[in-house]
Design an enzyme around this catalytic site. Structure first.
Site, PDB file in Angstrom:
ATOM      1  N   ALA A   1      24.573  68.491   4.613  1.00 50.62           N
ATOM      2  CA  ALA A   1      23.428  67.267   5.636  1.00 50.62           C
ATOM      3  C   ALA A   1      22.168  68.453   6.262  1.00 50.62           C
ATOM      4  O   ALA A   1      22.155  69.130   6.104  1.00 50.62           O
ATOM      5  CB  ALA A   1      24.313  66.831   6.755  1.00 50.62           C
TER       6      ALA A   1
ATOM      7  N   GLY B   1      27.923  67.846   3.436  1.00 51.98           N
ATOM      8  CA  GLY B   1      27.685  67.056   2.664  1.00 51.98           C
ATOM      9  C   GLY B   1      27.155  66.797   1.228  1.00 51.98           C
ATOM     10  O   GLY B   1      27.543  66.425   0.804  1.00 51.98           O
TER      11      GLY B   1
ATOM     12  N   GLU C   1      30.434  66.841  -0.013  1.00 49.84           N
ATOM     13  CA  GLU C   1      31.420  65.726  -0.039  1.00 49.84           C
ATOM     14  C   GLU C   1      30.007  64.781  -0.826  1.00 49.84           C
ATOM     15  O   GLU C   1      31.577  63.687  -0.712  1.00 49.84           O
ATOM     16  CB  GLU C   1      31.261  65.070   1.873  1.00 49.84           C
TER      17      GLU C   1
ATOM     18  N   GLU D   1      30.395  74.381   6.580  1.00 52.06           N
ATOM     19  CA  GLU D   1      30.694  73.568   8.343  1.00 52.06           C
ATOM     20  C   GLU D   1      30.545  74.278   9.239  1.00 52.06           C
ATOM     21  O   GLU D   1      30.329  74.643  11.016  1.00 52.06           O
ATOM     22  CB  GLU D   1      31.028  72.260   8.541  1.00 52.06           C
TER      23      GLU D   1
HETATM   24  N1  CAA Z   1      19.801  72.116   6.261  1.00 59.13           N
HETATM   25  C1  CAA Z   1      18.247  72.236   5.707  1.00 59.13           C
HETATM   26  N2  CAA Z   1      17.765  73.114   5.505  1.00 59.13           N
HETATM   27  C2  CAA Z   1      18.329  73.647   4.229  1.00 59.13           C
HETATM   28  C3  CAA Z   1      19.792  73.637   4.131  1.00 59.13           C
HETATM   29  C4  CAA Z   1      20.307  72.913   4.969  1.00 59.13           C
HETATM   30  N3  CAA Z   1      22.214  72.008   4.687  1.00 59.13           N
HETATM   31  N4  CAA Z   1      20.125  74.827   3.567  1.00 59.13           N
HETATM   32  C5  CAA Z   1      19.186  75.057   2.802  1.00 59.13           C
HETATM   33  N5  CAA Z   1      17.528  74.380   3.526  1.00 59.13           N
HETATM   34  C6  CAA Z   1      16.833  74.663   3.575  1.00 59.13           C
HETATM   35  C7  CAA Z   1      16.038  76.570   4.278  1.00 59.13           C
HETATM   36  O1  CAA Z   1      16.568  76.246   5.033  1.00 59.13           O
HETATM   37  C8  CAA Z   1      15.531  76.873   3.901  1.00 59.13           C
HETATM   38  O2  CAA Z   1      14.303  75.924   3.715  1.00 59.13           O
HETATM   39  P1  CAA Z   1      13.078  77.221   4.659  1.00 59.13           P
HETATM   40  O3  CAA Z   1      12.299  77.846   3.041  1.00 59.13           O
HETATM   41  O4  CAA Z   1      11.559  76.141   5.266  1.00 59.13           O
HETATM   42  O5  CAA Z   1      13.464  78.163   5.060  1.00 59.13           O
HETATM   43  C9  CAA Z   1      15.461  76.301   2.089  1.00 59.13           C
HETATM   44  O6  CAA Z   1      16.370  75.363   1.936  1.00 59.13           O
HETATM   45  C10 CAA Z   1      15.954  77.324   0.806  1.00 59.13           C
HETATM   46  O7  CAA Z   1      16.666  77.872   1.409  1.00 59.13           O
HETATM   47  P2  CAA Z   1      17.380  79.346   1.631  1.00 59.13           P
HETATM   48  O8  CAA Z   1      16.010  80.325   1.992  1.00 59.13           O
HETATM   49  O9  CAA Z   1      18.557  80.027   2.604  1.00 59.13           O
HETATM   50  O10 CAA Z   1      18.043  79.535   0.182  1.00 59.13           O
HETATM   51  P3  CAA Z   1      18.794  80.845  -0.407  1.00 59.13           P
HETATM   52  O11 CAA Z   1      19.381  80.676  -1.706  1.00 59.13           O
HETATM   53  O12 CAA Z   1      18.966  81.720   0.182  1.00 59.13           O
HETATM   54  O13 CAA Z   1      20.289  80.163   0.466  1.00 59.13           O
HETATM   55  C11 CAA Z   1      22.215  78.489   0.133  1.00 59.13           C
HETATM   56  C12 CAA Z   1      20.720  78.965  -0.265  1.00 59.13           C
HETATM   57  C13 CAA Z   1      23.482  79.306   0.726  1.00 59.13           C
HETATM   58  C14 CAA Z   1      22.473  76.893   0.573  1.00 59.13           C
HETATM   59  C15 CAA Z   1      22.003  78.827   2.160  1.00 59.13           C
HETATM   60  O14 CAA Z   1      20.443  78.033   2.374  1.00 59.13           O
HETATM   61  C16 CAA Z   1      22.908  77.979   2.977  1.00 59.13           C
HETATM   62  O15 CAA Z   1      23.485  78.135   3.736  1.00 59.13           O
HETATM   63  N6  CAA Z   1      22.432  76.609   3.593  1.00 59.13           N
HETATM   64  C17 CAA Z   1      22.885  75.624   4.239  1.00 59.13           C
HETATM   65  C18 CAA Z   1      24.422  75.591   3.777  1.00 59.13           C
HETATM   66  C19 CAA Z   1      25.547  75.035   4.934  1.00 59.13           C
HETATM   67  O16 CAA Z   1      25.738  75.226   5.705  1.00 59.13           O
HETATM   68  N7  CAA Z   1      25.849  73.558   4.769  1.00 59.13           N
HETATM   69  C20 CAA Z   1      26.360  72.535   5.702  1.00 59.13           C
HETATM   70  C21 CAA Z   1      25.385  71.846   6.427  1.00 59.13           C
HETATM   71  S1  CAA Z   1      26.382  70.571   8.069  1.00 59.13           S
HETATM   72  C22 CAA Z   1      27.200  69.076   6.882  1.00 59.13           C
HETATM   73  O17 CAA Z   1      27.326  69.492   5.508  1.00 59.13           O
HETATM   74  C23 CAA Z   1      27.818  68.269   8.003  1.00 59.13           C
HETATM   75  C24 CAA Z   1      28.732  67.474   6.902  1.00 59.13           C
HETATM   76  O18 CAA Z   1      29.643  67.944   6.449  1.00 59.13           O
HETATM   77  C25 CAA Z   1      28.071  66.100   7.259  1.00 59.13           C
END
Ligand code: CAA
Length: 258
Positions: free
Chosen positions: A65, A109, A112, A132
């Protein structure tokens, strides 16, 4: 409808829906989820579609998400709007089969969403996770429920509480995905599977999906009865006569969805 966060292509009776927010690794914001819900509903109603594939990019199916969109929301906001309820429930109403073609990250998400599809085929580079916990929350689009059903309590609990990722090999071994294919071949392999489903009798395909899904919702006794009744009902179709006659006559069946 014009989409900005997904693309939709229809060919050979397969709708290919591609999540398309490359700058955010296909993070699921509300606009994307609304477009996905519309595209799925339209595909389900379209006579030119008999199977649906959801995919992302090579790097990310979806990284979860959209954290930017959620970060400032309060309990009153998310509970008040029942965040994720409408858009994600849509997938449960889709009667045609949906395959998730997962390459790269399927996190939060994203995992999911993949699990809400009917089955997952993933690339060798796939990584599944429910991170999460690192954000101070828990999965909110079915992760704790569906992951547990797919891989059992122990792995689901460990992944939910630590945020550790599962690679493709472990995902296949654990029953999360139906199979793993070389990353460069993911889409061609999944489209071949989708086209194969599209060739079958749609009555039987809809019934098969309904029956398998019922196994998650009911007791074994009720599920067996439900399956048997649908099996019996398919004897009212011309496709059952055609399918069995074709077998006996050693030829390919010509199904007409009747
Ligand atoms: N939401 C918003 N933006 C996201 C994102 C997310 N879930 N995941 C990645 N991005 C964005 C980053 O902010 C970044 O944007 P900027 O260039 O503007 O900074 C861009 O995508 C590229 O990401 P990274 O620079 O972090 O890329 P990376 O290769 O270094 O890492 C990754 C990849 C490991 C997937 C890392 O991006 C990450 O950990 N992302 C978040 C994963 C996460 O926590 N997901 C759970 C979300 S909460 C949820 O889903 C709740 C639910 O159950 C409903």
């Amino acid at each position: 409808m014009a989409y900005h966060n997904i693309t939709v292509e229809i060919a050979d009776y397969v709708a290919l829906i591609r999540l398309n927010r490359p700058d955010a690794l296909n993070a699921l914001n509300s606009a994307l989820l609304a477009e996905l819900a519309t595209a799925l509903t339209e595909a389900d109603a379209n006579d030119k579609v008999r199977c649906i594939v959801i995919t992302g990019s090579e790097k990310a199916f979806a990284a979860g998400a959209d954290i930017k969109e959620m970060s400032e929301k309060s309990f009153v906001d998310v509970y008040g709007e029942d965040m994720f309820a409408d858009s994600t429930d849509t997938i449960l109403r889709i009667r045609k089969p949906i395959i998730a073609a997962v390459s790269g990250y399927a996190l939060g998400g994203g995992a999911e969403l993949a699990m809400a599809c009917d089955f997952i085929i993933c690339a060798e580079n796939a990584k599944f996770g429910q991170p999460e916990i690192n954000l101070g929350v828990i999965p909110g689009i079915g992760g704790t429920q569906r992951l547990t059903r797919f891989v059992g309590k122990s792995k689901a609990m460990e992944m939910t509480l630590t945020g550790r990722f599962m690679d493709a090999e472990e995902a296949e071994r654990s029953g999360l995905v139906s199979r793993v294919v070389p990353t460069a071949k993911l889409l061609s392999e999944v489209m071949a599977v989708a086209r194969k489903i599209a060739e079958k009798s749609q009555m039987a395909v809809l019934a098969g999906k309904e029956a398998v899904n019922r196994s998650y919702e009911t007791t074994l006794r009720e599920g067996l009865q439900f399956e048997r009744r649908l099996f019996h009902a398919l004897f009212a179709t011309e496709d059952q006569k055609e399918g069995m006659a074709a077998f006996l006559e050693k030829r390919e069946p010509q199904f007409r969805d009747r």
